[in-house]
Design a protein around this motif. Structure first.
Motif, PDB file in Angstrom:
ATOM      1  N   UNK A   1    -101.871 -63.380  21.310  1.00  0.00           N
ATOM      2  CA  UNK A   1    -101.507 -63.816  22.657  1.00  0.00           C
ATOM      3  C   UNK A   1    -101.668 -65.314  22.861  1.00  0.00           C
ATOM      4  N   UNK A   2    -102.599 -65.932  22.152  1.00  0.00           N
ATOM      5  CA  UNK A   2    -102.772 -67.385  22.252  1.00  0.00           C
ATOM      6  C   UNK A   2    -101.514 -68.089  21.750  1.00  0.00           C
ATOM      7  N   UNK A   3    -100.988 -67.627  20.634  1.00  0.00           N
ATOM      8  CA  UNK A   3     -99.772 -68.235  20.078  1.00  0.00           C
ATOM      9  C   UNK A   3     -98.565 -67.924  20.956  1.00  0.00           C
ATOM     10  N   UNK A   4     -98.447 -66.686  21.423  1.00  0.00           N
ATOM     11  CA  UNK A   4     -97.324 -66.337  22.299  1.00  0.00           C
ATOM     12  C   UNK A   4     -97.340 -67.223  23.542  1.00  0.00           C
ATOM     13  N   UNK A   5     -98.515 -67.416  24.105  1.00  0.00           N
ATOM     14  CA  UNK A   5     -98.626 -68.235  25.309  1.00  0.00           C
ATOM     15  C   UNK A   5     -98.270 -69.697  25.043  1.00  0.00           C
ATOM     16  N   UNK A   6     -98.509 -70.166  23.818  1.00  0.00           N
ATOM     17  CA  UNK A   6     -98.140 -71.537  23.451  1.00  0.00           C
ATOM     18  C   UNK A   6     -96.631 -71.741  23.597  1.00  0.00           C
ATOM     19  N   UNK A   7     -95.839 -70.715  23.277  1.00  0.00           N
ATOM     20  CA  UNK A   7     -94.379 -70.815  23.337  1.00  0.00           C
ATOM     21  C   UNK A   7     -93.815 -70.383  24.687  1.00  0.00           C
ATOM     22  N   UNK A   8     -94.672 -70.123  25.658  1.00  0.00           N
ATOM     23  CA  UNK A   8     -94.268 -69.708  26.990  1.00  0.00           C
ATOM     24  C   UNK A   8     -94.106 -70.920  27.892  1.00  0.00           C
ATOM     25  N   UNK A   9     -93.033 -70.938  28.684  1.00  0.00           N
ATOM     26  CA  UNK A   9     -92.841 -71.995  29.675  1.00  0.00           C
ATOM     27  C   UNK A   9     -94.002 -71.933  30.657  1.00  0.00           C
ATOM     28  N   UNK A  10     -94.677 -73.050  30.835  1.00  0.00           N
ATOM     29  CA  UNK A  10     -95.882 -73.074  31.656  1.00  0.00           C
ATOM     30  C   UNK A  10     -95.529 -73.284  33.135  1.00  0.00           C
ATOM     31  N   UNK A  11     -95.546 -72.203  33.872  1.00  0.00           N
ATOM     32  CA  UNK A  11     -95.476 -72.264  35.326  1.00  0.00           C
ATOM     33  C   UNK A  11     -96.188 -71.030  35.873  1.00  0.00           C
TER      34      UNK A  11
END
Length: 135
Positions: free
Chosen positions: A48-58
């Motif tokens: 999940x840490x890596x998935x979140x890295x590639x997630x648009x942050x909003x």
């Protein structure tokens, strides 16, 4: 009081540096397909840490991602998690909407009947997954 303040500042600094260190091992996506593939692979693997890295942050994407983890991923059995981790990504269609938006439709070899389309956007020169139009 002064010692408590220094301790608090040191704790915040350590937490900040460790958070930065976690993301430093991931490379920004070179293109939309790379962003989609990295996000999907990390999600299937349970990273999940890596998935979140590639997630648009909003705030909306953060909320959707946290809801998905709580309502779906965290409820998977150990066997299901292993099956997803062993699954291959099956791209179905990668379609450019314009020069900064791509729709990536895929399935996986574990649940091949389940098709998902994610939107991948380029924001500030970085390709990231936007879950707000997940279908």
């Amino acid at each position: 009081m002064k010692t408590a303040s220094i301790s608090f500042i040191a704790l915040v600094a350590v937490l900040f540096l460790s958070a930065c260190a976690d993301n430093s091992s991931f490379s920004p996506a070179e293109d939309a397909q790379d962003a989609g593939r990295e996000f999907i692979r990390a999600s299937l693997d349970g990273n999940m840490t890596k998935a979140e890295f590639y997630l648009l942050k909003d705030s909306a994407n953060t909320m959707l991602f946290e809801k998905w983890k709580k309502d779906y991923y965290n409820k998977l059995s150990t066997e299901e998690r292993v099956s997803f981790k062993n699954a291959n990504i099956l791209p179905i269609k990668i379609e450019n909407e314009n020069d900064s938006t791509v729709h990536y439709s895929f399935s996986n070899s574990y649940k091949s009947a389940d098709t998902t389309t994610v939107k991948i956007v380029r924001s500030n020169g970085i390709w990231q997954v936007d879950l707000k139009e997940l279908h």
